[in-house]
Write an enzyme that holds these catalytic residues in place. Sequence first.
Site, mmCIF file in Angstrom:
data_model
loop_
_atom_site.group_PDB
_atom_site.id
_atom_site.type_symbol
_atom_site.label_atom_id
_atom_site.label_comp_id
_atom_site.label_asym_id
_atom_site.label_seq_id
_atom_site.Cartn_x
_atom_site.Cartn_y
_atom_site.Cartn_z
ATOM 1 N N ILE A 111 34.780 -70.097 -19.252
ATOM 2 C CA ILE A 111 34.787 -70.484 -20.665
ATOM 3 C C ILE A 111 35.904 -69.813 -21.444
ATOM 4 C CG2 ILE A 111 33.423 -70.648 -22.796
ATOM 5 C CD1 ILE A 111 32.200 -72.284 -20.536
ATOM 6 N N ARG B 20 27.012 -56.061 -34.040
ATOM 7 C CA ARG B 20 27.144 -57.462 -34.438
ATOM 8 C C ARG B 20 26.095 -58.327 -33.764
ATOM 9 N NH1 ARG B 20 32.952 -59.825 -34.038
ATOM 10 N NH2 ARG B 20 31.756 -61.411 -35.109
ATOM 11 N N CYS C 9 40.399 -63.685 -30.997
ATOM 12 C CA CYS C 9 39.604 -62.453 -30.961
ATOM 13 C C CYS C 9 39.832 -61.838 -29.578
ATOM 14 C CB CYS C 9 38.124 -62.741 -31.214
ATOM 15 S SG CYS C 9 37.275 -63.388 -29.782
ATOM 16 N N LYS D 212 21.120 -64.521 -32.855
ATOM 17 C CA LYS D 212 22.322 -64.416 -33.706
ATOM 18 C C LYS D 212 23.046 -65.762 -33.757
ATOM 19 C CE LYS D 212 26.262 -62.837 -31.854
ATOM 20 N NZ LYS D 212 27.438 -63.704 -31.994
ATOM 21 N N ASN D 213 23.227 -66.390 -32.588
ATOM 22 C CA ASN D 213 24.059 -67.596 -32.545
ATOM 23 C C ASN D 213 23.341 -68.836 -33.036
ATOM 24 O OD1 ASN D 213 26.125 -66.025 -31.699
ATOM 25 N ND2 ASN D 213 26.050 -66.667 -29.555
ATOM 26 N N ARG E 88 40.721 -68.777 -28.919
ATOM 27 C CA ARG E 88 39.625 -69.488 -29.604
ATOM 28 C C ARG E 88 40.110 -70.448 -30.695
ATOM 29 N NH1 ARG E 88 34.700 -65.466 -30.138
ATOM 30 N NH2 ARG E 88 33.562 -67.429 -30.242
ATOM 31 N N PRO E 89 40.839 -71.452 -30.305
ATOM 32 C CA PRO E 89 41.336 -72.431 -31.277
ATOM 33 C C PRO E 89 40.191 -73.206 -31.938
ATOM 34 C CG PRO E 89 41.637 -73.230 -29.046
ATOM 35 C CD PRO E 89 41.175 -71.813 -28.917
ATOM 36 N N ILE E 90 40.488 -73.902 -33.009
ATOM 37 C CA ILE E 90 39.461 -74.721 -33.676
ATOM 38 C C ILE E 90 39.885 -76.187 -33.714
ATOM 39 C CG2 ILE E 90 38.544 -72.827 -35.079
ATOM 40 C CD1 ILE E 90 40.136 -74.159 -37.470
ATOM 41 N N ASP E 91 40.788 -76.562 -32.816
ATOM 42 C CA ASP E 91 41.288 -77.956 -32.819
ATOM 43 C C ASP E 91 40.175 -78.980 -32.660
ATOM 44 O OD1 ASP E 91 41.221 -76.669 -30.216
ATOM 45 O OD2 ASP E 91 41.949 -78.564 -29.411
ATOM 46 N N LEU E 92 39.142 -78.648 -31.865
ATOM 47 C CA LEU E 92 38.056 -79.619 -31.646
ATOM 48 C C LEU E 92 37.197 -79.777 -32.894
ATOM 49 C CD1 LEU E 92 37.010 -78.674 -28.001
ATOM 50 C CD2 LEU E 92 38.572 -80.482 -28.757
ATOM 51 N N ASP F 78 27.976 -65.688 -22.303
ATOM 52 C CA ASP F 78 27.547 -64.509 -23.073
ATOM 53 C C ASP F 78 26.682 -63.567 -22.253
ATOM 54 O OD1 ASP F 78 27.152 -66.169 -26.309
ATOM 55 O OD2 ASP F 78 28.895 -65.555 -25.145
HETATM 56 C C1 EPZ Z 1 29.897 -69.875 -29.448
HETATM 57 O O1 EPZ Z 1 31.255 -69.627 -29.737
HETATM 58 C C2 EPZ Z 1 29.202 -68.525 -29.505
HETATM 59 N N1 EPZ Z 1 29.322 -67.957 -30.851
HETATM 60 C C3 EPZ Z 1 29.827 -67.586 -28.480
HETATM 61 O O2 EPZ Z 1 29.075 -66.373 -28.495
HETATM 62 C C4 EPZ Z 1 29.686 -68.216 -27.090
HETATM 63 O O3 EPZ Z 1 30.338 -67.401 -26.147
HETATM 64 C C5 EPZ Z 1 30.321 -69.616 -27.094
HETATM 65 O O4 EPZ Z 1 29.739 -70.420 -28.136
HETATM 66 C C6 EPZ Z 1 30.124 -70.337 -25.766
HETATM 67 O O5 EPZ Z 1 28.773 -70.450 -25.484
HETATM 68 C C7 EPZ Z 1 28.500 -68.400 -31.825
HETATM 69 O O6 EPZ Z 1 27.680 -69.270 -31.619
HETATM 70 C C8 EPZ Z 1 28.667 -67.755 -33.168
HETATM 71 P P1 EPZ Z 1 32.975 -72.787 -27.993
HETATM 72 P P2 EPZ Z 1 32.265 -70.887 -29.987
HETATM 73 O O7 EPZ Z 1 33.567 -73.563 -29.103
HETATM 74 O O8 EPZ Z 1 31.553 -71.958 -30.694
HETATM 75 C C9 EPZ Z 1 37.360 -73.730 -26.449
HETATM 76 C C10 EPZ Z 1 28.738 -64.050 -28.510
HETATM 77 O O9 EPZ Z 1 29.034 -63.157 -27.704
HETATM 78 N N2 EPZ Z 1 37.538 -74.393 -27.754
HETATM 79 O O10 EPZ Z 1 31.803 -73.354 -27.258
HETATM 80 O O11 EPZ Z 1 33.505 -70.347 -30.601
HETATM 81 C C11 EPZ Z 1 37.215 -72.229 -26.575
HETATM 82 O O12 EPZ Z 1 38.495 -71.600 -26.614
HETATM 83 C C12 EPZ Z 1 29.738 -65.138 -28.846
HETATM 84 O O13 EPZ Z 1 27.619 -64.153 -29.082
HETATM 85 C C13 EPZ Z 1 38.712 -75.121 -27.983
HETATM 86 O O14 EPZ Z 1 39.586 -75.212 -27.125
HETATM 87 O O15 EPZ Z 1 32.583 -71.332 -28.495
HETATM 88 C C14 EPZ Z 1 36.438 -71.869 -25.346
HETATM 89 O O16 EPZ Z 1 37.331 -71.772 -24.260
HETATM 90 C C15 EPZ Z 1 31.063 -64.944 -28.131
HETATM 91 N N3 EPZ Z 1 38.872 -75.727 -29.195
HETATM 92 C C16 EPZ Z 1 35.522 -73.079 -25.134
HETATM 93 O O17 EPZ Z 1 36.115 -74.144 -25.902
HETATM 94 C C17 EPZ Z 1 37.911 -75.653 -30.170
HETATM 95 O O18 EPZ Z 1 38.110 -76.253 -31.254
HETATM 96 C C18 EPZ Z 1 34.096 -72.884 -25.623
HETATM 97 O O19 EPZ Z 1 34.158 -72.447 -26.950
HETATM 98 C C19 EPZ Z 1 36.745 -74.903 -29.917
HETATM 99 C C20 EPZ Z 1 36.569 -74.287 -28.704
#
Ligand code: EPZ
Length: 427
Positions: free
Chosen positions: A335, A405, A123, A22-23, A128-132, A313
């Site tokens: 995480i 999902r 969620c 999926k991911n 889950r911010p998107i600042d990065l 995960d």
């Molecule tokens: C991906 O989410 C996966 N989803 C998640 O799987 C998985 O848990 C996660 O990576 C970690 O491996 C998909 O690939 C669709 P991150 P993502 O950005 O990209 C923080 C599942 O169950 N962060 O690596 O959203 C964030 O809050 C799902 O299949 C920021 O602070 O995860 C978290 O603490 C759940 N700012 C950490 O980084 C940002 O801009 C890791 O998040 C982005 C993230």
Amino acid sequence: MDKIVIHGGKRLSGTIPVSGAKNAALTLLPCALLTEEPLTLRNLPRLADIDGFQHLMNQFGISTAIAGSRPEDFGRVMTLQATRITSTVAPYDLVRKMRASILVLGPMLARMGEATVSLPGGCAIGNRPIDLHLKALEALGAQIEMAAGYVKAIAPDGGLPGGRFSFPVVSVGATENALMAAVLCKGKSTLHNAAREPEIVDLCNLLTAMGARIEGIGTSDLTIHGVPRLHGATYMVMPDRIEAGSYACAAAITGGEVLLKGARIEDMEATVQALRDTGVLVEPREDGLYVAANGPLRPVTLSTAPFPGFATDMQAQLMALLCKAEGSSVLTETIFENRYMHVPELNRMSAHIETKGRTAVVHGVDTLTGAEVMATDLRASMSLVIAGLAAEGETQVHRLYHLDRGYERLEEKLALLGAQIERIGAD
Ligand code: EPZ
């Protein structure tokens, strides 16, 4: 509302096919935006999130065709073609249902010079911010504007120059967005402390197949030499390492065995190590991974971490398995800030788990008891299914839309292993 009813206590044994990841699929699909030529993805899992993403791509004017696959087949083939893009906006009503929609931001910006995406919001497992994502795109030369709950990214004079970005926190999605923007930049880009998950490698492999020039694939330092255009490709989605690990826990907790057809041990070394540490037998085979219970389960202590560490995960699923260990395990979720919502539901099944902040202490019990439980998020719902397979009596798991999902035809796969499980639709 559908629910799944499980009569626990059956020893699972047999072979199941591992579906496409999926991911990986959710970051391969938006690559169709990067070319006018057709992109064909094979081994796409049949999941609600994939359907949602297909609908989002159609929203942009992208054609999507599903190749004929028999109802009994697992996985599908989809050909996408972005000949003409009629909209650069990912609307709120689609993004709120599937936060992975944010992954269109980078490729849409790269192709069209602008992209507008509704902010995904938080969620169940965290805010889950998107600042990065945004900082990485700015480092490549994008201008970022926020208004009315939307983020708009704009490339100056129609093309991103490229640049350098070092991630302060490892982020899978932000790395994916940056990669999909960088491949069409005018110059070179470098990404440091980038995520190294196998799904990122899958994305780099697809982009390379489309004509991108990426160095350092599989490492946390990526160099991308921008090219003027990319061409179409046909690509096989990697197997789902989280699905495979989930079914490994399911077989092990019942004292059983499973051949996970298509699983790749190199994608899931930390999960394999954790299973071996609990006393479970794990052997690579030429066609997948063989997992078998091998005596009493031992407790473990581990923390989740970015790849190659233990995947967040997999935390809920391993926790369910550890409920039956002889002793107390200590898990630390590093995480996400709220990824223990399966704990109260597992405790209603006679588990004995105590949480304090990011740490959970799982005291093994002799018996889990079936109960009516409620899924709260994707991986939490799978942990309840795993516990239900080992519990005495009947377990009913509600709110299956979470499960659907991320797990393709779950009850059919578990039934292949001898589980007494059925899905009951709303009457
Ligand atoms: C991906 O989410 C996966 N989803 C998640 O799987 C998985 O848990 C996660 O990576 C970690 O491996 C998909 O690939 C669709 P991150 P993502 O950005 O990209 C923080 C599942 O169950 N962060 O690596 O959203 C964030 O809050 C799902 O299949 C920021 O602070 O995860 C978290 O603490 C759940 N700012 C950490 O980084 C940002 O801009 C890791 O998040 C982005 C993230």
